[in-house]
Design a protein around this motif. Structure first.
Motif, PDB file in Angstrom:
ATOM      1  N   HIS A   1      28.896 -26.177 -24.030  1.00 50.12           N
ATOM      2  CA  HIS A   1      29.476 -24.969 -24.623  1.00 50.12           C
ATOM      3  C   HIS A   1      28.672 -23.718 -24.278  1.00 50.12           C
ATOM      4  O   HIS A   1      29.205 -22.762 -23.714  1.00 50.12           O
ATOM      5  N   THR A   2      27.397 -23.697 -24.625  1.00 47.40           N
ATOM      6  CA  THR A   2      26.555 -22.521 -24.402  1.00 47.40           C
ATOM      7  C   THR A   2      25.221 -22.975 -23.821  1.00 47.40           C
ATOM      8  O   THR A   2      24.513 -23.758 -24.448  1.00 47.40           O
ATOM      9  N   HIS A   3      24.907 -22.491 -22.625  1.00 44.88           N
ATOM     10  CA  HIS A   3      23.659 -22.862 -21.969  1.00 44.88           C
ATOM     11  C   HIS A   3      23.474 -22.010 -20.716  1.00 44.88           C
ATOM     12  O   HIS A   3      24.358 -21.237 -20.345  1.00 44.88           O
ATOM     13  N   THR A   4      22.344 -22.173 -20.067  1.00 45.05           N
ATOM     14  CA  THR A   4      22.076 -21.509 -18.796  1.00 45.05           C
ATOM     15  C   THR A   4      22.120 -22.555 -17.694  1.00 45.05           C
ATOM     16  O   THR A   4      21.337 -23.507 -17.712  1.00 45.05           O
ATOM     17  N   ALA A   5      23.041 -22.397 -16.771  1.00 46.24           N
ATOM     18  CA  ALA A   5      23.170 -23.318 -15.636  1.00 46.24           C
ATOM     19  C   ALA A   5      22.459 -22.714 -14.430  1.00 46.24           C
ATOM     20  O   ALA A   5      22.272 -21.502 -14.337  1.00 46.24           O
ATOM     21  N   ALA A   6      22.098 -23.571 -13.502  1.00 47.31           N
ATOM     22  CA  ALA A   6      21.484 -23.133 -12.246  1.00 47.31           C
ATOM     23  C   ALA A   6      22.554 -23.153 -11.160  1.00 47.31           C
ATOM     24  O   ALA A   6      23.294 -24.122 -11.029  1.00 47.31           O
ATOM     25  N   LEU A   7      22.641 -22.075 -10.403  1.00 45.47           N
ATOM     26  CA  LEU A   7      23.618 -21.956  -9.327  1.00 45.47           C
ATOM     27  C   LEU A   7      22.900 -21.702  -8.005  1.00 45.47           C
ATOM     28  O   LEU A   7      22.102 -20.771  -7.898  1.00 45.47           O
ATOM     29  N   ALA A   8      23.194 -22.538  -7.020  1.00 45.17           N
ATOM     30  CA  ALA A   8      22.776 -22.288  -5.648  1.00 45.17           C
ATOM     31  C   ALA A   8      24.040 -21.934  -4.881  1.00 45.17           C
ATOM     32  O   ALA A   8      24.982 -22.735  -4.828  1.00 45.17           O
ATOM     33  N   ALA A   9      24.105 -20.723  -4.343  1.00 41.60           N
ATOM     34  CA  ALA A   9      25.273 -20.268  -3.573  1.00 41.60           C
ATOM     35  C   ALA A   9      24.859 -20.162  -2.112  1.00 41.60           C
ATOM     36  O   ALA A   9      23.929 -19.423  -1.777  1.00 41.60           O
ATOM     37  N   GLU A  10      25.547 -20.917  -1.269  1.00 42.83           N
ATOM     38  CA  GLU A  10      25.236 -20.933   0.159  1.00 42.83           C
ATOM     39  C   GLU A  10      26.403 -20.376   0.958  1.00 42.83           C
ATOM     40  O   GLU A  10      27.556 -20.687   0.673  1.00 42.83           O
ATOM     41  N   VAL A  11      26.084 -19.571   1.955  1.00 45.26           N
ATOM     42  CA  VAL A  11      27.080 -19.054   2.887  1.00 45.26           C
ATOM     43  C   VAL A  11      26.797 -19.703   4.240  1.00 45.26           C
ATOM     44  O   VAL A  11      25.655 -19.684   4.715  1.00 45.26           O
TER      45      VAL A  11
END
Length: 155
Positions: free
Chosen positions: A57-67
């Protein structure tokens, strides 16, 4: 063989089980997030935006965005990912803003490129079961992890 052009590591503030990546040019997004958000679908593509359903519901996620300059090698659930899905997005500005359901846009942006407006997308996620449990007790950080890969639609 495809080559990675760039990678960004960002924190995503998830609320109400969701978040999105949306074209910074709002005039190219007919329906802004969270309108039309489907909490049950891991990845849903809309015109100018990509919606992600989280397990917590509520949290901090880690995102790796690659191009990438072409389609990267595919990874699946056998590679330790809980979810893998593909979509497409049109992004005229070359930047995607990170949005939370209730909190709205965050100061984080994914920089794509000025060279292509159409992108193929492959999204991966792990840590879903753990964040589902931990988010019931508190606000975990970095438990749910996303890898989102972009490459030109014409590659």
């Amino acid at each position: 063989m495809a080559r990675m052009v760039s990678r960004q590591d960002l924190d995503v503030e998830v609320d109400f089980y969701g978040w999105c990546l949306q074209d910074v040019d709002d005039s190219m997004v007919p329906v802004s997030f969270p309108e039309g958000f489907e909490p049950g679908a891991f990845l849903t593509g809309h015109e100018g935006r990509l919606d992600f359903a989280s397990a917590g519901h509520t949290h901090t996620a880690a995102l790796a965005a690659e191009v990438w300059d072409g389609a990267p090698a595919a990874a699946g659930r056998g590679d330790g990912w809980d979810e893998v899905a593909e979509s497409r997005i049109s992004c005229s500005s070359g930047q995607l803003a990170v949005w939370a359901v209730a909190a709205g846009p965050m100061p984080a942006y994914v920089q794509l490129s000025d060279h292509s407006a159409g992108w193929r997308v492959r999204a991966h996620c792990r840590g879903r079961e753990a964040v589902r449990e931990l988010a019931r007790e508190g606000v975990p950080e970095g438990v749910e992890r996303y890898l989102v890969q972009f490459w030109p639609d014409d590659a």
